[in-house]
Design an enzyme around this catalytic site. Structure first.
Site, PDB file in Angstrom:
ATOM      1  N   ARG A 150       0.843  -1.189   0.000  1.00  0.00           N
ATOM      2  CA  ARG A 150       0.000   0.000   0.000  1.00  0.00           C
ATOM      3  C   ARG A 150       0.882   1.243   0.000  1.00  0.00           C
ATOM      4  NH1 ARG A 150      -1.732   0.706   4.331  1.00  0.00           N
ATOM      5  NH2 ARG A 150      -1.227  -1.142   5.542  1.00  0.00           N
ATOM      6  N   TYR A 168      -1.131  -3.548  -7.011  1.00  0.00           N
ATOM      7  CA  TYR A 168      -0.991  -4.266  -5.734  1.00  0.00           C
ATOM      8  C   TYR A 168      -2.354  -4.331  -5.020  1.00  0.00           C
ATOM      9  CZ  TYR A 168      -0.354  -5.252  -0.887  1.00  0.00           C
ATOM     10  OH  TYR A 168      -0.529  -5.798   0.356  1.00  0.00           O
ATOM     11  N   GLY A 221      -3.766  -4.260  -2.006  1.00  0.00           N
ATOM     12  CA  GLY A 221      -4.281  -3.283  -1.037  1.00  0.00           C
ATOM     13  C   GLY A 221      -4.651  -1.954  -1.670  1.00  0.00           C
ATOM     14  N   LYS A 234      -9.601  -2.283   1.659  1.00  0.00           N
ATOM     15  CA  LYS A 234      -9.262  -1.116   2.486  1.00  0.00           C
ATOM     16  C   LYS A 234     -10.042   0.124   2.064  1.00  0.00           C
ATOM     17  CE  LYS A 234      -6.163  -3.503   4.630  1.00  0.00           C
ATOM     18  NZ  LYS A 234      -6.430  -3.938   5.997  1.00  0.00           N
ATOM     19  N   SER A 270      -1.288  -3.508  10.433  1.00  0.00           N
ATOM     20  CA  SER A 270      -1.060  -4.441   9.328  1.00  0.00           C
ATOM     21  C   SER A 270       0.155  -5.322   9.600  1.00  0.00           C
ATOM     22  CB  SER A 270      -0.806  -3.649   8.048  1.00  0.00           C
ATOM     23  OG  SER A 270      -1.886  -2.771   7.837  1.00  0.00           O
ATOM     24  N   CYS A 280       0.722  -7.679  11.720  1.00  0.00           N
ATOM     25  CA  CYS A 280       1.078  -7.936  13.125  1.00  0.00           C
ATOM     26  C   CYS A 280       0.418  -9.211  13.628  1.00  0.00           C
ATOM     27  CB  CYS A 280       0.667  -6.772  14.017  1.00  0.00           C
ATOM     28  SG  CYS A 280       1.774  -5.360  13.888  1.00  0.00           S
ATOM     29  N   LYS A 329      -2.842 -10.630  12.668  1.00  0.00           N
ATOM     30  CA  LYS A 329      -4.308 -10.760  12.812  1.00  0.00           C
ATOM     31  C   LYS A 329      -4.790 -12.093  12.250  1.00  0.00           C
ATOM     32  CE  LYS A 329      -6.239  -6.980  11.133  1.00  0.00           C
ATOM     33  NZ  LYS A 329      -5.034  -6.190  10.806  1.00  0.00           N
ATOM     34  N   ASP A 343      -9.564  -9.490   9.119  1.00  0.00           N
ATOM     35  CA  ASP A 343      -9.022  -8.157   8.826  1.00  0.00           C
ATOM     36  C   ASP A 343      -9.988  -7.000   9.090  1.00  0.00           C
ATOM     37  OD1 ASP A 343      -6.827  -6.574   7.870  1.00  0.00           O
ATOM     38  OD2 ASP A 343      -7.842  -6.338   5.948  1.00  0.00           O
ATOM     39  N   ARG A 345       1.725 -12.280  -0.799  1.00  0.00           N
ATOM     40  CA  ARG A 345       0.385 -12.570  -0.275  1.00  0.00           C
ATOM     41  C   ARG A 345      -0.223 -13.839  -0.843  1.00  0.00           C
ATOM     42  NH1 ARG A 345      -2.006  -8.559   3.366  1.00  0.00           N
ATOM     43  NH2 ARG A 345      -0.380  -6.999   3.524  1.00  0.00           N
ATOM     44  N   TYR A 391       1.858 -16.968  18.890  1.00  0.00           N
ATOM     45  CA  TYR A 391       1.118 -17.946  18.080  1.00  0.00           C
ATOM     46  C   TYR A 391       0.038 -18.643  18.918  1.00  0.00           C
ATOM     47  CZ  TYR A 391       4.937 -16.804  14.985  1.00  0.00           C
ATOM     48  OH  TYR A 391       5.829 -16.100  14.216  1.00  0.00           O
ATOM     49  N   GLY A 392      -0.012 -19.990  18.874  1.00  0.00           N
ATOM     50  CA  GLY A 392      -1.075 -20.717  19.563  1.00  0.00           C
ATOM     51  C   GLY A 392      -1.124 -20.434  21.062  1.00  0.00           C
TER      52      GLY A 392
HETATM   53  C1  OXD Z   1      -3.149  -4.543   5.422  1.00  0.00           C
HETATM   54  C2  OXD Z   1      -3.798  -5.729   4.851  1.00  0.00           C
HETATM   55  O1  OXD Z   1      -2.238  -3.978   4.778  1.00  0.00           O
HETATM   56  O2  OXD Z   1      -4.694  -6.271   5.525  1.00  0.00           O
HETATM   57  O3  OXD Z   1      -3.535  -4.125   6.524  1.00  0.00           O
HETATM   58  O4  OXD Z   1      -3.481  -6.138   3.721  1.00  0.00           O
HETATM   59 MN    MN Z   2      -5.231  -5.167   7.275  1.00  0.00          MN
END
Ligand code: OXD
Ligand code: MN
Length: 585
Positions: A67, A195, A197, A204, A247, A249, A251, A275, A367, A491-492
Site C-alpha cells: 500500500r 498491488y 491493497g 481497504k 497491518s 502484526c 491478525k 481483517d 500474499r 502464536y497458539g
Molecule cells: C493490510 C492488509 O495492509 O490487511 O492491513 O493487507
Molecule cells: Mn489489514
C-alpha cells in the site's frame, strides 16, 4: 443492468476509452473463461494442479508491492474533515488530476464491471460496490475476496446506493499513482497500481475508508479488526472477540489460532474474519459484528504449520499467490514456509533464485488470496446476517518495552483512550521504512476515512448507546527482554491470554487495579504445558514507571499534533488521569 451503474459505466468508458466492456456475473463459466484469458496473457501462471488444485501465481511490478500511504488521499470539500492523519486533496483538484491520468488509460484493454457485495446476502449490515477495472488479476481476486456478480446486483435492485470504484493500472508509474477517496460522493479512484491493497477496492478503500465515513453518519463502525469465536468446551460457553492490530502484526494468525496441546481439550477457536469488522448495535443494545469480506488476503512469509496451521490448510486450493517464490517444480515457496527452500526457483522480481541468493526470494509483503469457506476453523455463523455478538475488543501492537502482555481498561471511555493511543512498529504492508514506531490509533491510521478526532468522538458516542459495551483490552505479544529476545512465545500460546480475557469478560476472573488498567496476577494466566521461566509471566505483566513516563510524553506529543480543536475532551482527561496515576507508582 442497474441503470445507474450503466450510466456511470458509459461515462467512465468515455474517459478511459477501453476497447471492450465486460460485465462480470460471478458464474463458474465466467471464471473458467477469465482464467484461460489471464493464463494466455501470462498475467497468471497455473501452478502444478496436482499439488495446488485451482491455484495460480502472479507477480506485480517491482515498484508496486505494498500500500502507498503517501499517495493515498481523502478528498473532502472541507480539508479539516479529512483530519490531521490523512493526506488531503480537494475533490475538484483530485478529479482533475486523476482524470488526466485515466484519460485513455484503458485503450487496447478490457474494462471489467464488477458488482460486488460486502457482507452476507440478506443482511442489514451489507453494502454494494461496483469496481471498474482494466485488470483481470483484480477480477480474479475480487471473486475470492467479495461476493461478486449477480448476487450483488440482486441486492442492489434499482437503487443508486453503491460505492463507485474506478481502477486502472494505467502505466504503473509511481509518479502517476494515486489512491483517492471521495467519501462525500461514495467514490474511489485508484490509478497506477496493481498491488492488492491499492486495487481490490472492496477491501481497504471501501470496507474501511469509505465505510468508516458511512458508519459515522449512519451510526455504526467499520474497524480494522479480526473476529474470532472462543468456546470453552467445559462450560459450553462461547464468546466472540474483535481485535485490532496494525497491518502484518498477526491478525490472520490470531483469528485462526489452534490452542496449544495442553489446552486443546478445553478450548476451541473459530474464525469469523481476519481483517475487517463492521459492527452495529442491535435492538437490545448489544454490539454485533460481521466480516464484510469473503476471503483472506494474507501475508505469506512466516505462514507455516506452527504459526498458522489453519491458514496452511486454507491455501491448499483455489488460491492466488502473489510475489512469492515460484519454484522450478511449479510450486510456491516463501521464507518461513513449511517446505525446505527449493534448490531453484524464480524470485518475486522474476530473477533466478537459489538458497544461496543474498536477497529474499519472496517479497516480505507477498500474499495469498484464499476463500474463507476453505478455512477448516471457519465459524458456523461467519455468514450470519445478524452478525455475531461481540463481548470483548482487543487492541495491540508491536511494543518492545511499554505494554504488558495484557491489561483491561477500566471502562469504555478509558478503553477508547487505550485504542486511540496505540503505537506500533511499521511493517512491510505499506511502502516505507520498516520497524519505525508510529502512532496507529485503533490500527486505523492508514484507513480512517475522516477526521481521526471525529472518529474518536464516534467511538465514545457508540459506547453510550450500548447496554453492555464490550470490555476493552490491550495485548502485546512482542515485548522484549534486555537482550532484545521476545519474552512471550506467541502464536497458539496466545490462547492463554484470550482465555483470561474471556474469563474476565464473563466475570469469572479477578484482576488487580494498576496505574494503566486491570492486570491479571501472573498465576491467572494458565501456563499448563508451557515451558517458560517461572518469573517470565510476572515480568511480562510488569509496568515500568520511567518507560510509562516516556510513553505519556509521547502521547502528549501525539495529541498535540492531532488536536485541531476536535480532539474529544474525554481523551485529554484520560491522559491526565493516567499521568497522575503513573506519578503515584
Ligand atoms: C493490510 C492488509 O495492509 O490487511 O492491513 O493487507
Ligand atoms: Mn489489514
Amino acid at each position: 443492468m442497474n441503470k445507474h451503474v450503466e450510466v456511470w459505466v458509459n461515462e467512465t468508458a468515455k474517459l478511459t476509452k477501453p476497447d471492450r466492456i465486460v460485465y462480470i456475473d460471478g458464474s463458474d463459466a465466467e471464471k473458467e473463461r477469465l482464467t484461460k484469458e489471464a493464463l494466455a496473457t501470462k498475467e497468471i501462471t497455473e501452478l502444478d494442479q496436482k499439488r495446488y488444485p485451482d491455484c495460480y501465481y502472479h507477480r506485480t511490478a517491482i515498484n508496486d508491492v505494498a500500500r502507498v500511504e503517501h499517495l493515498t488521499f481523502i478528498c473532502t470539500m472541507n480539508k479539516q474533515d479529512a483530519g490531521p492523519t490523512n493526506n488531503w486533496m480537494s475533490p475538484p483538484d483530485a478529479y482533475a488530476k486523476l482524470s488526466a491520468i485515466f484519460d485513455g488509460s484503458m485503450k487496447g484493454r478490457t474494462m471489467y464491471v464488477i458488482p460486488y457485495l460486502m457482507g452476507p446476502a440478506n443482511s442489514a449490515f451489507s453494502k454494494v460496490g461496483v469496481e471498474l477495472t482494466d485488470s483481470i488479476y483484480v477480477v480474479l481476486n475480487m471473486r475470492i475476496m467479495t461476493r461478486m456478480g449477480k448476487i450483488a446486483l440482486d441486492v442492489l435492485g434499482d437503487s443508486a446506493a453503491f460505492v463507485k470504484g474506478l481502477h486502472s493500472k494505467a502505466d504503473l508509474n509511481e509518479d502517476r499513482r494515486f489512491i483517492c477517496h471521495f467519501p462525500e460522493d461514495n467514490t474511489i479512484w485508484s490509478v497506477g497500481s496493481g498491488y492488492g491493497g491499492n486495487v481490490l477496492l472492496g477491501k481497504k478503500c471501501f470496507s474501511l475508508r469509505i465505510a468508516s465515513f458511512l458508519g459515522r453518519n449512519e451510526g455504526w463502525m467499520a474497524e480494522h479488526m479480526l473476529i474470532l469465536g472462543l468456546k470453552d468446551k467445559k462450560t459450553g460457553e462461547k464468546q466472540y472477540i474483535a481485535a485490532a492490530f496494525p497491518s502484518a502484526c498477526g491478525k490472520t494468525n490470531l483469528a485462526m489460532l489452534v490452542p496449544p496441546a495442553a489446552l486443546a481439550d478445553r478450548y476451541e477457536v473459530t474464525t469469523v474474519g481476519d481483517d475487517i469488522a463492521w459492527m452495529r448495535i442491535d435492538d437490545n443494545g448489544q454490539l454485533r459484528a460481521i466480516n464484510p469480506e469473503y476471503g483472506f488476503f494474507g501475508v505469506a512469509p512466516g505462514t507455516n504449520s506452527k504459526s498458522n496451521p489453519n491458514a496452511v490448510k486454507t491455501i491448499k486450493k483455489e488460491t492466488i499467490f502473489t510475489n512469492v517464490v515460484h519454484t522450478a517444480d511449479n510450486g510456491v515457496w516463501w521464507e518461513g514456509s513449511d517446505d525446505a527452500a527449493p534448490a531453484n526457483g524464480t524470485d518475486w522480481k522474476g530473477n533466478p533464485w537459489t538458497p544461496a541468493s543474498k536477497e529474499k526470494g519472496a517479497n516480505p509483503n507477498s500474499r495469498f488470496t484464499a476463500l474463507a469457506k476453505n478455512c477448516p476453523c471457519i465459524d458456523p455463523d461467519w455468514e450470519s446476517p445478524k452478525g455475531v455478538p461481540i463481548s470483548a475488543i482487543i487492541f495491540g501492537g508491536r511494543r518492545a518495552k511499554t505494554a504488558p502482555l495484557v491489561y483491561e481498561s477500566f471502562n469504555w471511555q478509558h478503553g477508547v483512550f487505550v485504542g486511540a493511543t496505540m503505537a506500533s512498529e511499521t511493517t512491510a504492508a505499506a511502502a516505507g521504512q520498516v520497524g519505525v514506531m508510529r502512532n496507529d490509533p485503533m490500527a486505523m491510521k492508514p484507513f480512517c476515512g475522516y477526521n481521526v478526532n471525529d472518529y474518536f468522538a464516534h467511538w465514545l458516542a457508540m459506547g453510550k448507546k450500548m447496554k453492555n459495551p464490550p470490555k476493552i483490552f490491550n495485548v502485546n505479544w512482542f515485548r522484549q527482554d534486555e537482550n532484545g529476545a521476545f519474552m512471550w512465545p506467541g502464536y497458539g500460546e496466545n490462547l492463554r491470554v484470550l482465555a483470561w480475557i474471556a474469563a474476565r469478560t464473563a466475570g469469572k476472573a479477578t484482576a488487580s487495579e494498576t496505574a494503566i488498567g486491570n492486570l491479571p496476577d501472573a498465576s491467572a494466566i494458565d501456563t499448563t504445558g508451557l515451558s517458560i521461566p517461572a518469573d517470565m509471566v510476572k515480568k511480562l505483566l510488569s509496568i515500568d514507571k520511567s518507560v510509562w513516563e516516556t510513553e505519556i510524553a509521547s502521547i502528549r506529543k501525539f495529541f498535540g499534533e492531532i488536536d485541531d480543536g476536535r480532539l474529544p475532551k474525554e481523551l485529554k482527561d484520560e491522559l491526565e488521569k493516567l499521568a497522575a496515576r503513573i506519578q503515584k507508582i
